[in-house]
Scaffold this active site. Structure first.
Site, PDB file in Angstrom:
ATOM      1  N   LYS A   8      36.175   9.442   5.060  1.00 13.51           N
ATOM      2  CA  LYS A   8      36.735   9.429   3.571  1.00 13.51           C
ATOM      3  C   LYS A   8      35.698   9.396   2.554  1.00 13.51           C
ATOM      4  CE  LYS A   8      40.059   9.730   0.751  1.00 13.51           C
ATOM      5  NZ  LYS A   8      39.527  11.027   0.422  1.00 13.51           N
ATOM      6  N   GLN A  35      28.969   5.696   0.564  1.00 10.85           N
ATOM      7  CA  GLN A  35      30.094   5.867   0.587  1.00 10.85           C
ATOM      8  C   GLN A  35      30.699   4.898   1.760  1.00 10.85           C
ATOM      9  OE1 GLN A  35      31.824   8.654  -1.112  1.00 10.85           O
ATOM     10  NE2 GLN A  35      33.514   7.062  -0.878  1.00 10.85           N
ATOM     11  N   LYS A  51      30.793   1.324   0.363  1.00 13.76           N
ATOM     12  CA  LYS A  51      31.881   1.331  -0.810  1.00 13.76           C
ATOM     13  C   LYS A  51      33.362   1.131  -0.281  1.00 13.76           C
ATOM     14  CE  LYS A  51      31.023   4.746  -3.387  1.00 13.76           C
ATOM     15  NZ  LYS A  51      31.327   6.133  -4.277  1.00 13.76           N
ATOM     16  N   LYS A  67      31.056  12.410   3.641  1.00  7.04           N
ATOM     17  CA  LYS A  67      30.719  13.157   2.415  1.00  7.04           C
ATOM     18  C   LYS A  67      30.419  14.589   2.754  1.00  7.04           C
ATOM     19  CE  LYS A  67      30.567  12.197  -2.314  1.00  7.04           C
ATOM     20  NZ  LYS A  67      31.055  11.105  -2.811  1.00  7.04           N
ATOM     21  N   ASP A 121      34.157  15.223  -5.959  1.00  3.83           N
ATOM     22  CA  ASP A 121      32.831  14.599  -6.431  1.00  3.83           C
ATOM     23  C   ASP A 121      32.449  15.708  -7.580  1.00  3.83           C
ATOM     24  OD1 ASP A 121      30.851  12.443  -5.833  1.00  3.83           O
ATOM     25  OD2 ASP A 121      29.895  14.083  -6.282  1.00  3.83           O
ATOM     26  N   THR A 165      37.995   6.392 -11.143  1.00  8.97           N
ATOM     27  CA  THR A 165      36.805   5.975 -11.066  1.00  8.97           C
ATOM     28  C   THR A 165      36.384   5.375 -12.561  1.00  8.97           C
ATOM     29  OG1 THR A 165      36.412   7.697  -9.629  1.00  8.97           O
ATOM     30  CG2 THR A 165      34.287   6.647 -10.226  1.00  8.97           C
ATOM     31  N   ASN A 218      34.555  14.035 -15.020  1.00  9.53           N
ATOM     32  CA  ASN A 218      35.670  13.037 -14.585  1.00  9.53           C
ATOM     33  C   ASN A 218      35.249  11.717 -14.739  1.00  9.53           C
ATOM     34  OD1 ASN A 218      36.930  11.565 -12.174  1.00  9.53           O
ATOM     35  ND2 ASN A 218      38.407  12.649 -12.793  1.00  9.53           N
ATOM     36  N   SER A 221      42.281   6.879  -4.133  1.00 10.03           N
ATOM     37  CA  SER A 221      42.485   7.949  -3.067  1.00 10.03           C
ATOM     38  C   SER A 221      43.021   7.082  -1.873  1.00 10.03           C
ATOM     39  CB  SER A 221      41.024   8.488  -2.542  1.00 10.03           C
ATOM     40  OG  SER A 221      40.710   9.634  -3.489  1.00 10.03           O
TER      41      SER A 221
HETATM   42  P1  NDP Z   1      31.699  16.142 -12.631  1.00  8.87           P
HETATM   43  O1  NDP Z   1      31.502  17.160 -11.901  1.00  8.87           O
HETATM   44  O2  NDP Z   1      33.113  15.894 -13.225  1.00  8.87           O
HETATM   45  O3  NDP Z   1      31.009  15.657 -13.921  1.00  8.87           O
HETATM   46  C1  NDP Z   1      29.484  15.629 -13.821  1.00  8.87           C
HETATM   47  C2  NDP Z   1      28.913  15.420 -15.170  1.00  8.87           C
HETATM   48  O4  NDP Z   1      27.514  15.109 -14.662  1.00  8.87           O
HETATM   49  C3  NDP Z   1      28.786  16.497 -15.856  1.00  8.87           C
HETATM   50  O5  NDP Z   1      28.780  16.153 -17.446  1.00  8.87           O
HETATM   51  C4  NDP Z   1      27.530  17.238 -15.327  1.00  8.87           C
HETATM   52  O6  NDP Z   1      26.860  18.156 -16.495  1.00  8.87           O
HETATM   53  C5  NDP Z   1      26.507  15.937 -15.191  1.00  8.87           C
HETATM   54  N1  NDP Z   1      25.317  16.276 -14.360  1.00  8.87           N
HETATM   55  C6  NDP Z   1      25.787  16.376 -12.946  1.00  8.87           C
HETATM   56  N2  NDP Z   1      24.599  16.849 -12.280  1.00  8.87           N
HETATM   57  C7  NDP Z   1      23.548  16.688 -13.120  1.00  8.87           C
HETATM   58  C8  NDP Z   1      22.308  16.572 -13.393  1.00  8.87           C
HETATM   59  N3  NDP Z   1      21.586  16.926 -12.268  1.00  8.87           N
HETATM   60  N4  NDP Z   1      21.877  16.399 -14.485  1.00  8.87           N
HETATM   61  C9  NDP Z   1      22.209  16.101 -15.467  1.00  8.87           C
HETATM   62  N5  NDP Z   1      23.618  15.957 -15.708  1.00  8.87           N
HETATM   63  C10 NDP Z   1      24.232  16.147 -14.497  1.00  8.87           C
HETATM   64  O7  NDP Z   1      31.457  15.000 -11.619  1.00  8.87           O
HETATM   65  P2  NDP Z   1      31.981  13.490 -11.584  1.00  8.87           P
HETATM   66  O8  NDP Z   1      32.179  13.053 -12.959  1.00  8.87           O
HETATM   67  O9  NDP Z   1      33.243  13.310 -10.627  1.00  8.87           O
HETATM   68  O10 NDP Z   1      30.807  12.681 -10.849  1.00  8.87           O
HETATM   69  C11 NDP Z   1      29.812  11.958 -11.688  1.00  8.87           C
HETATM   70  C12 NDP Z   1      29.238  11.084 -10.693  1.00  8.87           C
HETATM   71  O11 NDP Z   1      30.028  10.165 -10.316  1.00  8.87           O
HETATM   72  C13 NDP Z   1      28.425  11.516  -9.564  1.00  8.87           C
HETATM   73  O12 NDP Z   1      27.526  10.654  -8.970  1.00  8.87           O
HETATM   74  C14 NDP Z   1      29.574  11.204  -8.271  1.00  8.87           C
HETATM   75  O13 NDP Z   1      29.090  11.155  -7.019  1.00  8.87           O
HETATM   76  C15 NDP Z   1      30.196   9.944  -8.957  1.00  8.87           C
HETATM   77  N6  NDP Z   1      31.397   9.455  -8.341  1.00  8.87           N
HETATM   78  C16 NDP Z   1      32.448  10.141  -8.513  1.00  8.87           C
HETATM   79  C17 NDP Z   1      33.786   9.926  -8.110  1.00  8.87           C
HETATM   80  C18 NDP Z   1      35.008  10.627  -8.394  1.00  8.87           C
HETATM   81  O14 NDP Z   1      36.134  10.392  -8.154  1.00  8.87           O
HETATM   82  N7  NDP Z   1      35.096  11.928  -8.923  1.00  8.87           N
HETATM   83  C19 NDP Z   1      33.858   8.662  -7.449  1.00  8.87           C
HETATM   84  C20 NDP Z   1      32.577   7.910  -7.542  1.00  8.87           C
HETATM   85  C21 NDP Z   1      31.500   8.290  -8.048  1.00  8.87           C
HETATM   86  P3  NDP Z   1      26.883  19.648 -16.377  1.00  8.87           P
HETATM   87  O15 NDP Z   1      28.295  19.878 -16.210  1.00  8.87           O
HETATM   88  O16 NDP Z   1      26.093  20.086 -17.497  1.00  8.87           O
HETATM   89  O17 NDP Z   1      26.313  19.872 -14.702  1.00  8.87           O
HETATM   90  O1  2IT Z   2      31.907   8.930  -4.615  1.00  7.42           O
HETATM   91  C1  2IT Z   2      33.278   8.820  -4.477  1.00  7.42           C
HETATM   92  O2  2IT Z   2      33.517   7.606  -3.815  1.00  7.42           O
HETATM   93  C2  2IT Z   2      33.898   9.866  -4.744  1.00  7.42           C
HETATM   94  N1  2IT Z   2      33.432  10.891  -4.836  1.00  7.42           N
HETATM   95  C3  2IT Z   2      35.209   9.698  -4.317  1.00  7.42           C
HETATM   96  C4  2IT Z   2      35.824   9.721  -2.840  1.00  7.42           C
HETATM   97  C5  2IT Z   2      37.141   9.876  -2.494  1.00  7.42           C
HETATM   98  O3  2IT Z   2      37.250  10.288  -1.318  1.00  7.42           O
HETATM   99  O4  2IT Z   2      38.008   9.612  -3.039  1.00  7.42           O
END
Ligand code: NDP
Ligand code: 2IT
Length: 448
Positions: free
Chosen positions: A92, A113, A116, A128, A168, A212, A243, A380
């Site tokens: 997952k 993961q 976690k 992943k 992600d 998240t 997100n 999830s």
């Molecule tokens: P999104 O794609 O929705 O948003 C990512 C954000 O981070 C955007 O604002 C993006 O800016 C910025 N970003 C991404 N890469 C870079 C970079 N290299 N340098 C600067 N800014 C960057 O992703 P999420 O919000 O889903 O994910 C954000 C973090 O949270 C990640 O580390 C992800 O692994 C983690 N995460 C996500 C989960 C989920 O359920 N979605 C669960 C647990 C953890 P830009 O648009 O300009 O690229």
């Molecule tokens: O980093 C994470 O925990 C996620 N991107 C979410 C994973 C999931 O299966 O909901």
């Protein structure tokens, strides 16, 4: 040989077997640095070479993803799915679409993961995936064609009892919809539980989108409560505007804190009256614009192109929610100098090891991502549960369940740190508790 020396030898073997995968090395190093006391208590884990087995993914899949853009030009991307560990349940974990994706990133994320997911206490293993595809500037139809091509290979490796991807970075509701449609078309099965993060109209669960960010703030609130404090009235900085960031901001505001800055890869915005969420959602979620557009709707706010918000916007609580290694030692020093007392990782591994050390030395409370951002994958798992029983829960009930999971993870990390004589060390608490759960299940299942 002492346990620490043995772990050092294992770490060197991991580096040699996985050359050039720096983020994976970093994630492994951090866990191995924590687990020596658990191995000393459980010699049976070392005897069964649990650590060596945990560091080797069960399966790594790499595939070609050809697709055509709107002008008819052909593109070739690389797709990945790393099925890390299935001791606790089906693999997952999310899919990341970003140009920086390579095997080392997917493996670091899969490794994190695994622990976690163990911390959530739910029946999910660790995996992943993703691609070096860059969705920025692509039309909906281009994204759809890419997702369809990606799933045309991925479908044979996944399934509700096998491997359950989600979103992600770069993969949200739109992408999950296209991926689900193609899976259904190829397999001729309406297998709702094969993907999570689905839309509410076709098997998605309430609160998965918010989970998240909300979860990270619930975790922050628990940490502060344990220290006799709360988020209410605090100045907060959240990096990113995707997100995780958007829903972290929403929950901070609901709990009485004020988020004064957020960012994307083009720079950051500083809004001392508090980030206006309606404007932010319109700019980033609905229109998929750059963060600079925010100030057109909030003229008193400022946009710093290319700026580093950690060095320029002091805050009491920092919630890094963009990407790995976004807070380095210099950023940490600036945060400490600005009066930051609490850092909660919304993103995966956003803080470099040097920065984590500085926070510890300065007495800053620090919550590692594998505990603090587990709300996404926990929701999830709740989505999988609803799909399996063909049920759907209300928003309120789903949020209560999320909050209960985050409280439980906090309590477990806190108690484990105390049990091992490191009170307040959430990194050690999370790593040891997550490791113990996976190790026990692996041991019970024999040498596989
Ligand atoms: P999104 O794609 O929705 O948003 C990512 C954000 O981070 C955007 O604002 C993006 O800016 C910025 N970003 C991404 N890469 C870079 C970079 N290299 N340098 C600067 N800014 C960057 O992703 P999420 O919000 O889903 O994910 C954000 C973090 O949270 C990640 O580390 C992800 O692994 C983690 N995460 C996500 C989960 C989920 O359920 N979605 C669960 C647990 C953890 P830009 O648009 O300009 O690229
Ligand atoms: O980093 C994470 O925990 C996620 N991107 C979410 C994973 C999931 O299966 O909901």
């Amino acid at each position: 040989m002492s346990t620490r020396d043995k772990l050092e030898t294992i770490f060197h073997a991991v580096m040699q077997r996985n050359p050039g995968e720096l983020e994976f090395h970093q994630a492994v190093r951090e866990v191995l640095d924590s687990v020596a006391p658990a191995l000393d208590k459980h010699p049976e884990f070392a005897e069964a070479k649990i650590i060596e087995r945990i560091c080797e993914p069960e399966r790594q899949i790499i595939f070609r993803v050809p697709w055509e853009d709107d002008r008819g030009e052909v593109h070739i991307n690389r797709g990945f799915r790393v099925e890390f560990n299935s001791a606790l349940g089906p693999y997952k974990g999310g899919l990341r679409f970003h140009p920086s994706v390579y095997l080392g990133i997917v493996k670091f994320l899969g490794f994190e993961q695994l622990f976690k997911n163990a911390l959530t206490g739910m029946p999910i293993g660790g995996g992943k995936g993703g691609s070096d595809f860059d969705p920025k500037g692509r039309s909906d139809r281009e994204v759809m064609r890419f997702c369809q091509s990606f799933m045309t290979e991925l479908y044979r490796h996944i399934g509700e009892y096998t491997d359950v991807p989600a979103g992600d970075i770069g993969v949200g509701g739109r992408e999950i919809g296209y991926l689900f449609g193609q899976y259904k078309r190829i397999t001729n099965r309406y297998e709702s539980g094969v993907l999570t993060g689905k839309g509410l109209s076709y098997g998605g669960a309430q609160v998965r989108r918010e989970a998240t960010g909300y979860g990270a703030v619930f975790f922050a609130e628990e940490m502060l409560r344990t220290a006799g404090d709360s988020i209410d009235g605090k100045r907060v900085v959240v990096s990113g505007s995707g997100n995780v960031a958007i829903y972290a901001i929403e929950k901070v505001h609901q709990l009485g804190g004020t988020v004064v800055a957020c960012s994307d890869s083009s720079g950051y915005v500083h809004d001392d009256k508090g980030i206006d969420l309606e404007v932010l959602k319109q700019v980033k979620e609905s229109r998929r614009q750059r963060i600079g557009q925010y100030v057109e709707h909030r003229p008193h706010a400022t946009f710093a192109p290319g700026g580093n918000l950690w060095r320029n916007v002091p805050c009491a609580v920092a919630i890094p929610s963009a990407t790995q290694n976004e807070i380095d030692a210099g950023d940490a020093a600036a945060l400490i100098a600005g009066g930051c007392t609490t850092v909660v990782e919304g993103a995966n591994m956003p803080t470099t090891p040097e920065a984590v050390r500085l926070f510890a030395e300065a007495g800053v409370r620090f919550a590692p991502g594998k505990a603090a951002n587990a709300g996404g994958v926990a929701a999830s798992a709740l989505e999988m549960q609803q799909n399996a029983s063909r049920d759907s829960w209300t928003f309120e009930y789903s949020e209560q369940r999320l909050q209960a999971v985050m409280r439980e993870i906090h309590a477990r990390c806190h108690a484990t740190a105390e049990e091992y004589g490191m009170p307040g060390n959430y990194v050690a608490g999370a790593n040891i508790d997550g490791f113990r759960r996976v190790a026990e299940a692996m041991l019970a299942q024999g040498l596989i």
